[in-house]
Design a protein around this motif. Sequence first.
Motif, short mmCIF file in Angstrom:
data_model
loop_
_atom_site.label_atom_id
_atom_site.label_comp_id
_atom_site.label_asym_id
_atom_site.label_seq_id
_atom_site.Cartn_x
_atom_site.Cartn_y
_atom_site.Cartn_z
N LEU A 78 -78.15 25.38 29.49
CA LEU A 78 -78.85 25.93 30.65
C LEU A 78 -77.87 26.67 31.56
O LEU A 78 -78.14 27.77 32.03
N ALA A 79 -76.71 26.07 31.78
CA ALA A 79 -75.68 26.71 32.61
C ALA A 79 -75.20 28.01 31.97
O ALA A 79 -74.98 29.00 32.67
N HIS A 81 -76.95 30.00 29.93
CA HIS A 81 -78.03 30.99 30.09
C HIS A 81 -78.03 31.52 31.53
O HIS A 81 -78.18 32.73 31.75
N LYS A 82 -77.84 30.63 32.48
CA LYS A 82 -77.80 31.05 33.88
C LYS A 82 -76.63 32.00 34.11
O LYS A 82 -76.77 33.03 34.78
N GLU A 83 -75.49 31.67 33.52
CA GLU A 83 -74.31 32.51 33.66
C GLU A 83 -74.54 33.90 33.04
O GLU A 83 -74.19 34.92 33.64
N GLN A 86 -76.93 35.81 35.30
CA GLN A 86 -76.26 36.23 36.52
C GLN A 86 -75.32 37.40 36.25
O GLN A 86 -75.27 38.36 37.03
#
Length: 98
Positions: A78-79, A81-83, A86
């Motif tokens: 999840l982190a 994908h968020k990165e 962003q």
Amino acid sequence: MTERKPQTQDKFIVRLPDGMRDRIKAAADANGRSMNAEVVATLEEAYPAPVSLDDIVARFESEFRGFVESKYVHRESLALHKEHLQSFLDQIDADASD
């Protein structure tokens, strides 16, 4: 970059300052490519092709689809994908300010 036959590619003759050819040759050797490929890569970095809104939307959809289609999402995933998202949004901001 679109691949074309050498006969149909644009050609541009450049006069180089003393010593620049040697620097280009050294960089090309270090990067495992021809001098022409080195010059083109350097120019592509300095003058990137414009990005269309369709390209931006397609890239966003692809990133988002990858996230949504994940059946089992770890916190680390999840982190990541968020990165990625962003980074993508930051690139849109950078492109918009150019």
